[in-house]
Write a protein that holds these residues in place. Structure first.
Motif, PDB file in Angstrom:
ATOM      1  N   ARG A 322       0.819  -1.203   0.000  1.00 33.88           N
ATOM      2  CA  ARG A 322       0.000   0.000   0.000  1.00 33.88           C
ATOM      3  C   ARG A 322       0.856   1.257   0.000  1.00 33.88           C
ATOM      4  O   ARG A 322       1.986   1.264   0.487  1.00 33.88           O
ATOM      5  CB  ARG A 322      -0.927   0.017   1.236  1.00 33.88           C
ATOM      6  N   ALA A 323       0.288   2.343  -0.557  1.00 42.47           N
ATOM      7  CA  ALA A 323       0.942   3.646  -0.461  1.00 42.47           C
ATOM      8  C   ALA A 323       1.052   4.009   1.016  1.00 42.47           C
ATOM      9  O   ALA A 323       0.234   3.581   1.835  1.00 42.47           O
ATOM     10  CB  ALA A 323       0.138   4.693  -1.231  1.00 42.47           C
ATOM     11  N   LEU A 324       2.064   4.825   1.353  1.00 41.61           N
ATOM     12  CA  LEU A 324       2.355   5.021   2.770  1.00 41.61           C
ATOM     13  C   LEU A 324       2.722   6.468   3.087  1.00 41.61           C
ATOM     14  O   LEU A 324       3.531   7.091   2.400  1.00 41.61           O
ATOM     15  CB  LEU A 324       3.511   4.101   3.191  1.00 41.61           C
ATOM     16  N   VAL A 325       2.094   6.974   4.159  1.00 41.33           N
ATOM     17  CA  VAL A 325       2.466   8.251   4.772  1.00 41.33           C
ATOM     18  C   VAL A 325       2.780   7.963   6.233  1.00 41.33           C
ATOM     19  O   VAL A 325       1.971   7.361   6.936  1.00 41.33           O
ATOM     20  CB  VAL A 325       1.333   9.291   4.671  1.00 41.33           C
ATOM     21  N   ILE A 326       3.963   8.369   6.686  1.00 41.66           N
ATOM     22  CA  ILE A 326       4.332   8.200   8.085  1.00 41.66           C
ATOM     23  C   ILE A 326       4.127   9.532   8.787  1.00 41.66           C
ATOM     24  O   ILE A 326       4.746  10.533   8.425  1.00 41.66           O
ATOM     25  CB  ILE A 326       5.787   7.726   8.245  1.00 41.66           C
ATOM     26  N   ALA A 327       3.235   9.552   9.768  1.00 39.06           N
ATOM     27  CA  ALA A 327       2.943  10.769  10.521  1.00 39.06           C
ATOM     28  C   ALA A 327       3.548  10.633  11.913  1.00 39.06           C
ATOM     29  O   ALA A 327       3.163   9.744  12.684  1.00 39.06           O
ATOM     30  CB  ALA A 327       1.441  10.996  10.611  1.00 39.06           C
ATOM     31  N   PHE A 328       4.508  11.498  12.226  1.00 31.87           N
ATOM     32  CA  PHE A 328       5.122  11.505  13.548  1.00 31.87           C
ATOM     33  C   PHE A 328       4.284  12.410  14.446  1.00 31.87           C
ATOM     34  O   PHE A 328       4.338  13.637  14.346  1.00 31.87           O
ATOM     35  CB  PHE A 328       6.572  11.978  13.461  1.00 31.87           C
ATOM     36  N   GLN A 357       6.212   9.050   2.396  1.00 35.35           N
ATOM     37  CA  GLN A 357       5.985  10.453   2.741  1.00 35.35           C
ATOM     38  C   GLN A 357       6.023  10.603   4.259  1.00 35.35           C
ATOM     39  O   GLN A 357       5.519   9.755   4.989  1.00 35.35           O
ATOM     40  CB  GLN A 357       4.627  10.913   2.207  1.00 35.35           C
ATOM     41  N   ARG A 358       6.606  11.705   4.753  1.00 36.36           N
ATOM     42  CA  ARG A 358       6.708  11.923   6.194  1.00 36.36           C
ATOM     43  C   ARG A 358       6.140  13.294   6.553  1.00 36.36           C
ATOM     44  O   ARG A 358       6.401  14.281   5.866  1.00 36.36           O
ATOM     45  CB  ARG A 358       8.159  11.843   6.660  1.00 36.36           C
ATOM     46  N   VAL A 359       5.376  13.324   7.659  1.00 33.50           N
ATOM     47  CA  VAL A 359       4.785  14.566   8.147  1.00 33.50           C
ATOM     48  C   VAL A 359       4.898  14.583   9.664  1.00 33.50           C
ATOM     49  O   VAL A 359       4.606  13.582  10.323  1.00 33.50           O
ATOM     50  CB  VAL A 359       3.297  14.690   7.737  1.00 33.50           C
ATOM     51  N   ASN A 360       5.327  15.717  10.218  1.00 31.20           N
ATOM     52  CA  ASN A 360       5.402  15.890  11.669  1.00 31.20           C
ATOM     53  C   ASN A 360       4.161  16.646  12.138  1.00 31.20           C
ATOM     54  O   ASN A 360       3.932  17.784  11.717  1.00 31.20           O
ATOM     55  CB  ASN A 360       6.660  16.672  12.054  1.00 31.20           C
ATOM     56  N   ILE A 361       3.364  16.030  13.013  1.00 36.27           N
ATOM     57  CA  ILE A 361       2.072  16.606  13.381  1.00 36.27           C
ATOM     58  C   ILE A 361       1.834  16.543  14.888  1.00 36.27           C
ATOM     59  O   ILE A 361       2.588  15.888  15.625  1.00 36.27           O
ATOM     60  CB  ILE A 361       0.905  15.882  12.674  1.00 36.27           C
ATOM     61  N   THR A 365      -3.072  19.341  19.175  1.00 36.43           N
ATOM     62  CA  THR A 365      -3.132  20.784  18.927  1.00 36.43           C
ATOM     63  C   THR A 365      -3.549  21.117  17.503  1.00 36.43           C
ATOM     64  O   THR A 365      -3.899  22.265  17.210  1.00 36.43           O
ATOM     65  CB  THR A 365      -1.768  21.429  19.204  1.00 36.43           C
ATOM     66  N   GLY A 366      -3.488  20.125  16.600  1.00 40.50           N
ATOM     67  CA  GLY A 366      -3.805  20.380  15.195  1.00 40.50           C
ATOM     68  C   GLY A 366      -2.611  20.833  14.383  1.00 40.50           C
ATOM     69  O   GLY A 366      -2.742  21.156  13.199  1.00 40.50           O
ATOM     70  N   ARG A 367      -1.422  20.836  14.970  1.00 37.85           N
ATOM     71  CA  ARG A 367      -0.220  21.299  14.279  1.00 37.85           C
ATOM     72  C   ARG A 367       0.045  20.481  13.017  1.00 37.85           C
ATOM     73  O   ARG A 367       0.199  19.273  13.057  1.00 37.85           O
ATOM     74  CB  ARG A 367       0.996  21.198  15.199  1.00 37.85           C
ATOM     75  N   ALA A 368       0.083  21.168  11.861  1.00 42.49           N
ATOM     76  CA  ALA A 368       0.511  20.595  10.576  1.00 42.49           C
ATOM     77  C   ALA A 368      -0.351  19.441  10.079  1.00 42.49           C
ATOM     78  O   ALA A 368       0.043  18.766   9.129  1.00 42.49           O
ATOM     79  CB  ALA A 368       1.984  20.156  10.643  1.00 42.49           C
ATOM     80  N   VAL A 369      -1.527  19.208  10.674  1.00 40.35           N
ATOM     81  CA  VAL A 369      -2.350  18.100  10.182  1.00 40.35           C
ATOM     82  C   VAL A 369      -2.822  18.355   8.747  1.00 40.35           C
ATOM     83  O   VAL A 369      -3.099  17.418   7.995  1.00 40.35           O
ATOM     84  CB  VAL A 369      -3.563  17.836  11.103  1.00 40.35           C
ATOM     85  N   GLN A 370      -2.885  19.638   8.342  1.00 41.92           N
ATOM     86  CA  GLN A 370      -3.299  19.948   6.978  1.00 41.92           C
ATOM     87  C   GLN A 370      -2.279  19.464   5.950  1.00 41.92           C
ATOM     88  O   GLN A 370      -2.602  19.301   4.774  1.00 41.92           O
ATOM     89  CB  GLN A 370      -3.536  21.463   6.812  1.00 41.92           C
ATOM     90  N   LYS A 371      -1.048  19.206   6.385  1.00 41.03           N
ATOM     91  CA  LYS A 371      -0.015  18.721   5.465  1.00 41.03           C
ATOM     92  C   LYS A 371      -0.235  17.254   5.092  1.00 41.03           C
ATOM     93  O   LYS A 371       0.428  16.748   4.180  1.00 41.03           O
ATOM     94  CB  LYS A 371       1.363  18.899   6.091  1.00 41.03           C
ATOM     95  N   LEU A 372      -1.134  16.576   5.806  1.00 39.75           N
ATOM     96  CA  LEU A 372      -1.404  15.177   5.477  1.00 39.75           C
ATOM     97  C   LEU A 372      -2.057  15.047   4.104  1.00 39.75           C
ATOM     98  O   LEU A 372      -1.829  14.060   3.397  1.00 39.75           O
ATOM     99  CB  LEU A 372      -2.312  14.550   6.540  1.00 39.75           C
ATOM    100  N   VAL A 373      -2.876  16.031   3.713  1.00 38.82           N
ATOM    101  CA  VAL A 373      -3.596  15.940   2.437  1.00 38.82           C
ATOM    102  C   VAL A 373      -2.646  15.880   1.251  1.00 38.82           C
ATOM    103  O   VAL A 373      -2.727  14.949   0.423  1.00 38.82           O
ATOM    104  CB  VAL A 373      -4.607  17.085   2.281  1.00 38.82           C
ATOM    105  N   PRO A 374      -1.711  16.841   1.078  1.00 40.12           N
ATOM    106  CA  PRO A 374      -0.783  16.721  -0.060  1.00 40.12           C
ATOM    107  C   PRO A 374       0.082  15.468   0.006  1.00 40.12           C
ATOM    108  O   PRO A 374       0.437  14.900  -1.035  1.00 40.12           O
ATOM    109  CB  PRO A 374       0.065  17.998   0.017  1.00 40.12           C
ATOM    110  N   ALA A 375       0.417  15.021   1.221  1.00 40.90           N
ATOM    111  CA  ALA A 375       1.199  13.783   1.348  1.00 40.90           C
ATOM    112  C   ALA A 375       0.401  12.585   0.860  1.00 40.90           C
ATOM    113  O   ALA A 375       0.920  11.714   0.141  1.00 40.90           O
ATOM    114  CB  ALA A 375       1.644  13.588   2.795  1.00 40.90           C
ATOM    115  N   LEU A 376      -0.894  12.528   1.239  1.00 42.54           N
ATOM    116  CA  LEU A 376      -1.758  11.441   0.778  1.00 42.54           C
ATOM    117  C   LEU A 376      -1.929  11.488  -0.734  1.00 42.54           C
ATOM    118  O   LEU A 376      -1.887  10.449  -1.414  1.00 42.54           O
ATOM    119  CB  LEU A 376      -3.125  11.547   1.460  1.00 42.54           C
TER     120      LEU A 376
END
Length: 474
Positions: A322-328, A357-361, A365-376
């Motif tokens: 599967r495609a993968l995004v790792i959210a820290f 794809q990696r995103v720090n969230i 608090t909602g920090r950087a969760v909007q960055k998940l969309v372009p990563a997905l």
């Protein structure tokens, strides 16, 4: 198997069969997405809702245990009866005066009532209509959605007299069934199809349906909190006790102008073989959720060292292709020293998925969760990508001319041509005159990623070695 790429289906090159594969243009995982109506199964705790769901879908998916309240969230499964497909939504027990965790559970059932295309109210015929059943019935009598009253635990004809007493709920004729033994469930499903519309009342409008995202990780890493933050609603039960989520929870979430189907899964325990009861089946279904998804968000607690559990989940995702995004997650708790240590852990522990794809969230608090969309979106674009045979072979010829494969047994294996046999994940077949070393295949995979950009998606490469033929053969 390489740490960086999965090699699938190495074998002998049979020209007729393999050219047929190339000409077919079919994807191994080319599944279409057709919107289906939803049947919600509601009722008070421990009346047999999950057992009935398992009976309807024909397999053991919903968690069943002889303890009230095992199902705490809304859970959707695909069902098929008489050639018609629909979704069955299991819910937590509905308690009008519930407090604390039970109050959150009650809300899940109410939301299911609001969004379903038809509803099954399940009542224990042996116990009879309780005050809670009557409260649910009062709400449902005002609903415009079709409601069918199910009298469960009617194991024989003598129990049908108990079922007839449920006429008092004012929801029409009670359908007597035994979810455990299957008695009466066929007739019940015929009645369901009679009231269930062909298409859902709310269509997302997305072409092909919402993309499916599995949200996975170890217990208490923040999966339910992230779902709630993304949806702007209390879709999943959040509690300060690890393991609150037992079943996967389907949530349609609007992000970036698109509708996504998120599945919040139960956290995986240390070892499935050491789990028992509801926990064991929840672990199995987490794997099923990964298999059913298109892209996976692996949620990792950035404030703590990476664990064996993180590695096991990562292996499940990689094996599923599967495609993968790792959210820290919990990035708000990470100081400078922890960041330096985490970088070392990523280089060491996540070396097998450098393409993810990696995103720090921070789900809290909602920090950087909007960055998940372009990563997905990036990961799915790579997962769906198809490279035409012409450009692929032009590139391959140039690469091999600059860096030929190593010799084997004094002979230089030649790569005759290549084709992309499938997408989702991208799968390539190399037709050769000899075996290619694993190291050279890793080299080709790296160059393939550089040239065609497969960020966020695994890539599978197989080698077909030309079959030797006798001179007198055809």
């Amino acid at each position: 198997m390489s740490d960086e790429v999965q090699y699938a289906g190495d074998g002998i090159w049979n020209e007729e069969a393999d050219w047929a594969l190339v000409d077919s243009g079919e994807d191994a995982d080319g599944e279409s997405f057709v919107p289906m109506p939803t049947l919600a199964v509601v009722g008070r705790p421990n009346v047999g809702k999950s057992t009935l769901v398992n009976r309807i879908i024909g397999r053991r998916e919903a968690v069943v245990e002889d303890v009230p309240g095992v199902t705490r969230d809304r859970v959707s499964y695909e069902a098929n009866w008489s050639g018609r497909k629909f979704m069955v939504q299991d819910t937590g027990g509905w308690e009008p005066d519930a407090k604390g965790l039970q109050q959150s559970v009650a809300r899940q059932a109410e939301l299911a009532m609001q969004t379903a295309d038809a509803i099954l109210l399940v009542v224990d015929a042996v116990v009879g209509a309780t005050a809670t059943d009557q409260a649910v019935a009062r709400v449902l009598r005002k609903s415009k959605t079709p409601v069918i009253l199910v009298a469960n635990k009617v194991d024989n004809e003598r129990g049908e007299s108990d079922a007839s007493a449920l006429w008092s709920l004012g929801l029409g004729e009670p359908r007597p069934v035994s979810a455990t033994h299957g008695r009466g469930t066929g007739d019940l499903l015929d009645d369901v199809l009679a009231v269930l519309p062909e298409t859902p009342r709310e269509d997302s409008g997305a072409v092909g349906g919402p993309r499916r995202v599995a949200l996975v990780g170890k217990p208490n890493v923040g999966k339910s909190s992230l779902i709630n933050k993304l949806s702007g609603d209390e879709r999943a039960v959040v509690h300060d006790v690890a393991g609150t989520t037992v079943d996967p929870v389907d949530s349609l979430v609007e992000l970036g102008g698109k509708t996504w189907r998120f599945v919040d899964t139960a956290g995986l325990r240390k070892r499935v073989s050491h789990a028992s009861g509801a926990e064991f089946y929840a672990s199995l279904r987490t794997k099923s959720s990964i298999d059913a998804a298109e892209v996976v968000i692996l949620l990792i607690d950035a404030s703590e060292p990476l664990t064996e559990q993180d590695q096991r989940v990562l292996s499940m995702i990689a094996d599923a292709g599967r495609a993968l995004v790792i959210a820290f997650n919990k990035w708000d708790l990470v100081d400078e020293d922890r960041r330096l240590q985490l970088e070392k852990e990523i280089d060491r522990e996540l070396a097998r998925v450098p393409w993810a794809q990696r995103v720090n969230i921070s789900a809290k608090t909602g920090r950087a969760v909007q960055k998940l969309v372009p990563a997905l979106e990036t990961a799915l674009e790579s997962w769906d990508k198809r490279i035409s045979t012409g450009p692929l072979n032009t590139w391959l010829k140039e690469v091999i001319a600059a860096t030929p494969p190593p010799m084997r047994g004094g002979r230089l294996p030649r790569v005759k041509f290549a084709t992309q046999a499938a997408t989702r994940p991208p799968t390539f077949v190399l037709f050769t005159t000899g075996f290619l070393e694993a190291g050279y295949r890793r080299f080709l995979e790296r160059r393939l990623r550089e040239e065609f950009n497969f960020d966020g998606s695994p890539v599978r490469i197989s080698v077909r070695v030309r079959e030797k033929r006798d001179r007198g053969g055809r």
